[in-house]
Enzyme design. Sequence first.
Site, PDB file in Angstrom:
ATOM      1  N   LYS A 117      98.774 -42.317 -29.266  1.00  0.00           N
ATOM      2  CA  LYS A 117      99.924 -41.654 -28.651  1.00  0.00           C
ATOM      3  C   LYS A 117      99.693 -41.552 -27.143  1.00  0.00           C
ATOM      4  O   LYS A 117      98.626 -41.875 -26.639  1.00  0.00           O
ATOM      5  CB  LYS A 117     100.127 -40.243 -29.232  1.00  0.00           C
ATOM      6  N   SER A 123     105.486 -46.498 -33.454  1.00  0.00           N
ATOM      7  CA  SER A 123     105.699 -45.245 -32.721  1.00  0.00           C
ATOM      8  C   SER A 123     105.468 -45.392 -31.216  1.00  0.00           C
ATOM      9  O   SER A 123     105.957 -44.575 -30.439  1.00  0.00           O
ATOM     10  CB  SER A 123     104.793 -44.136 -33.270  1.00  0.00           C
TER      11      SER A 123
END
Length: 208
Positions: free
Chosen positions: A106, A57
């Site tokens: 993230k 990701s």
Amino acid sequence: MFPSRIFRSFTSLKSNAQRRSIFPSFSSSLISISSFFGLYYFVTEELADCVWVEGGSMRPSLNPDSSFQGGKKMDYCLIRKWNYVPKVGDVVCLWSPIHYNKSIIKRIVAMEGDVILDRRREKSWKIPTGHCWIEGDNAGNSIDSNFFGPVSIYLIQGKALRVLIPQNSSQRERFFRKIENVSDRDRVFRVSQVENGKSVIRFNFGED
């Protein structure tokens, strides 16, 4: 009879002395082990920690080589926890808001007071106080705020500082490589004015 009593008394004293000598040794070992784990807990919870980065990701910033699949090869990163204040553009390690006791990595895209358009530019979100908007760099393979909305900054454990060990050991330039702060503000603007009790959106593209 008398010599046998002396022998038994001597044997008893010797065994008691052995037990007393074993007990301080055990106690000191126990204290040393407790101190080690106490220090380890303090360092990893309050100062810094190291984590393996799972999945793709955050590609290309982390785990850039897509040929390594299935979690067999991952970047190993240094996480700073001490005195960290979240900022837009930082890559952070945080507790997942949807999976109990699981950490994710993230990038912070917006902070409280910002208004952000989701990646499809279909819906705008006002980031509430004490929250931020997080996304993976790999838009096509990331479950992030576009899926579950803004997250509390209190879920953030720390900032990812460096790649200590890259997923591909042949990439020597990535050993101890700094993880760059990247600020993408083309979908972020601020509610900067209130007129007649209503918020008026002023577009401030490219501004913090």
